[in-house]
Design an enzyme around this catalytic site. Sequence first.
Site, PDB file in Angstrom:
ATOM      1  N   GLU A 103      41.621 -45.993  17.581  1.00  0.00           N
ATOM      2  CA  GLU A 103      39.492 -46.052  17.836  1.00  0.00           C
ATOM      3  C   GLU A 103      38.921 -44.928  17.853  1.00  0.00           C
ATOM      4  O   GLU A 103      37.797 -44.788  16.344  1.00  0.00           O
ATOM      5  CB  GLU A 103      39.741 -46.771  18.506  1.00  0.00           C
ATOM      6  CG  GLU A 103      39.927 -48.534  18.491  1.00  0.00           C
ATOM      7  CD  GLU A 103      41.488 -48.577  19.245  1.00  0.00           C
ATOM      8  OE1 GLU A 103      42.248 -49.283  20.104  1.00  0.00           O
ATOM      9  OE2 GLU A 103      42.102 -47.673  19.772  1.00  0.00           O
ATOM     10  N   CYS A 133      41.962 -50.963  24.199  1.00  0.00           N
ATOM     11  CA  CYS A 133      41.361 -50.476  26.142  1.00  0.00           C
ATOM     12  C   CYS A 133      40.438 -50.205  26.236  1.00  0.00           C
ATOM     13  O   CYS A 133      39.472 -49.579  25.822  1.00  0.00           O
ATOM     14  CB  CYS A 133      42.604 -49.687  26.144  1.00  0.00           C
ATOM     15  SG  CYS A 133      41.251 -47.896  25.581  1.00  0.00           S
ATOM     16  N   LEU A 153      73.350 -36.742  25.194  1.00  0.00           N
ATOM     17  CA  LEU A 153      72.780 -37.460  24.190  1.00  0.00           C
ATOM     18  C   LEU A 153      71.279 -38.350  24.989  1.00  0.00           C
ATOM     19  O   LEU A 153      70.191 -37.977  25.112  1.00  0.00           O
ATOM     20  CB  LEU A 153      72.945 -39.305  26.214  1.00  0.00           C
ATOM     21  CG  LEU A 153      74.073 -39.071  25.442  1.00  0.00           C
ATOM     22  CD1 LEU A 153      73.835 -40.671  26.429  1.00  0.00           C
ATOM     23  CD2 LEU A 153      74.034 -40.515  24.542  1.00  0.00           C
ATOM     24  N   ARG A 183      66.618 -35.226  19.619  1.00  0.00           N
ATOM     25  CA  ARG A 183      66.032 -34.077  18.776  1.00  0.00           C
ATOM     26  C   ARG A 183      65.364 -34.148  17.613  1.00  0.00           C
ATOM     27  O   ARG A 183      65.750 -34.914  16.634  1.00  0.00           O
ATOM     28  CB  ARG A 183      67.288 -33.164  18.618  1.00  0.00           C
ATOM     29  CG  ARG A 183      68.316 -32.796  20.075  1.00  0.00           C
ATOM     30  CD  ARG A 183      68.967 -32.135  19.768  1.00  0.00           C
ATOM     31  NE  ARG A 183      70.654 -32.458  19.303  1.00  0.00           N
ATOM     32  CZ  ARG A 183      71.454 -33.722  19.106  1.00  0.00           C
ATOM     33  NH1 ARG A 183      71.011 -33.750  20.531  1.00  0.00           N
ATOM     34  NH2 ARG A 183      72.400 -34.355  17.954  1.00  0.00           N
ATOM     35  N   GLU A 233      74.123 -47.534  22.568  1.00  0.00           N
ATOM     36  CA  GLU A 233      74.942 -46.572  21.316  1.00  0.00           C
ATOM     37  C   GLU A 233      76.314 -46.829  21.991  1.00  0.00           C
ATOM     38  O   GLU A 233      77.190 -45.917  21.381  1.00  0.00           O
ATOM     39  CB  GLU A 233      74.847 -45.227  20.918  1.00  0.00           C
ATOM     40  CG  GLU A 233      73.067 -45.123  20.533  1.00  0.00           C
ATOM     41  CD  GLU A 233      72.286 -43.551  19.925  1.00  0.00           C
ATOM     42  OE1 GLU A 233      74.165 -42.847  20.208  1.00  0.00           O
ATOM     43  OE2 GLU A 233      71.534 -43.185  19.472  1.00  0.00           O
ATOM     44  N   PRO A 281      82.954 -50.777  20.129  1.00  0.00           N
ATOM     45  CA  PRO A 281      82.436 -51.728  20.164  1.00  0.00           C
ATOM     46  C   PRO A 281      82.758 -52.424  21.367  1.00  0.00           C
ATOM     47  O   PRO A 281      82.097 -53.792  21.730  1.00  0.00           O
ATOM     48  CB  PRO A 281      83.908 -52.092  19.705  1.00  0.00           C
ATOM     49  CG  PRO A 281      83.663 -51.207  19.215  1.00  0.00           C
ATOM     50  CD  PRO A 281      83.246 -50.054  19.597  1.00  0.00           C
ATOM     51  N   LEU A 317      78.787 -53.060  22.758  1.00  0.00           N
ATOM     52  CA  LEU A 317      78.024 -53.728  22.328  1.00  0.00           C
ATOM     53  C   LEU A 317      78.238 -55.206  22.107  1.00  0.00           C
ATOM     54  O   LEU A 317      77.594 -55.921  22.103  1.00  0.00           O
ATOM     55  CB  LEU A 317      78.221 -53.355  20.310  1.00  0.00           C
ATOM     56  CG  LEU A 317      77.894 -51.544  20.509  1.00  0.00           C
ATOM     57  CD1 LEU A 317      78.118 -51.294  19.263  1.00  0.00           C
ATOM     58  CD2 LEU A 317      76.455 -51.145  20.399  1.00  0.00           C
ATOM     59  N   THR A 318      79.843 -55.649  21.941  1.00  0.00           N
ATOM     60  CA  THR A 318      80.050 -56.775  22.133  1.00  0.00           C
ATOM     61  C   THR A 318      79.395 -57.491  23.293  1.00  0.00           C
ATOM     62  O   THR A 318      79.072 -58.734  23.495  1.00  0.00           O
ATOM     63  CB  THR A 318      81.680 -56.516  21.799  1.00  0.00           C
ATOM     64  OG1 THR A 318      81.662 -56.764  21.018  1.00  0.00           O
ATOM     65  CG2 THR A 318      82.324 -58.023  22.068  1.00  0.00           C
TER      66      THR A 318
END
Length: 380
Positions: free
Chosen positions: A54, A80, A211, A214, A303, A306, A309-310
């Site tokens: 704004e 805000c 990790l 960049r 990241e 498998p 993630l699973t």
Amino acid sequence: MVSQDEKYMWMALKLARRGIGSVEPNPAVGAVIVKANQIIGRGWHKRFGGPHAEINALEDCKTLGVGPRGAAMYVTLEPCSHYGKTGPCTQAIIEDGLAKVIVATVDPSEHAKGKGIEQLRNAGIEVQTGICQTEARLLNAPFIKYAATGKCWVTLKWAQSIDGKVAWVHKGDERQWISGEQSRKDVHKLRRRAGGISVGVNTVIADDPLLTARPSKGKKLARIVLDNNLRLPFDCNLIKTAKKRPLLIYTSESAVQVNPEIAAKITKKGAEVLAYPDTEGRSSLQFLLDELSKSGIGHLLVEGGPKVLTSFLREQLADEIVVYIAPKILGAQGSIDITGPMAELAQAVGLQYVDIECFGDDVRLTGLTGKALSDISVSL
């Protein structure tokens, strides 16, 4: 047919997207100021700690030499009304004499929740809400969820070949990527959006990652390693940089009890050890998310491989899925088949609001789970 209000709000949403990857953990916000059916000011939140959308839009009016008094502002999130890193946007809007403010969605944060809208109305400014509300909530989904529920947003990310392989067979020390350079660059933008990034210890052992994002743009991600048995190598890059960048080793209480000297050594290296209780009835991943949320991390990027993630998918903890698909068929060259671990899932995971974008020859598929949409109050 698109209305005039929708047209200007779409412009504001497009401006807001420019701030993604630079403003987090704040929301990406865009604003457009219109007077006599002419745009006289544009602005977006450009960087964390900098002027809000704004304010930038009002300053843009001065650049063009047109006063905003009597104009209408289209803004993607409720202005805000509190003092933070900057002054309240509502006060600037009131002082500059705007006649109307069209807000896409209310800010669910404790310090907001309609207070900004109320302040504008009390000053005699007409306020309209709900124009492109769904789009505005989807744009800032991690922020909206954390502000509304106090729980962090979970994004699962992986890269795979067309035949579902997520890694090459290693040939000596040579590192081979499945995804292309443009996709990998986009991943760093994903990292800049997040407050923390998590992998399993097997990923650390295999790839020895840093990790980081960049370029970092001044942001230090909290790095979280899921390591049930404290197998993290002490000569890995994460340990080497633990005193410079936050590092959390997430393990079990039993592992700490069996190997107290390893846990102490990790702590001495500058990392934090967080142990989950070895009790039935509570998910260790849910425990982790609760602790991260309490510490102020509103967006976790996972990241891992498998199995990791699973685990998040099986426990229905994922809000967003991001998959980079490379035009490669690895066959026997691929070391892990993503469909193997995921075959354990009891039911299919459906995605909504799916977006497909190309990065070089790769395709990125992004979608949200039904749980995520419920948390940010967006209809399926």
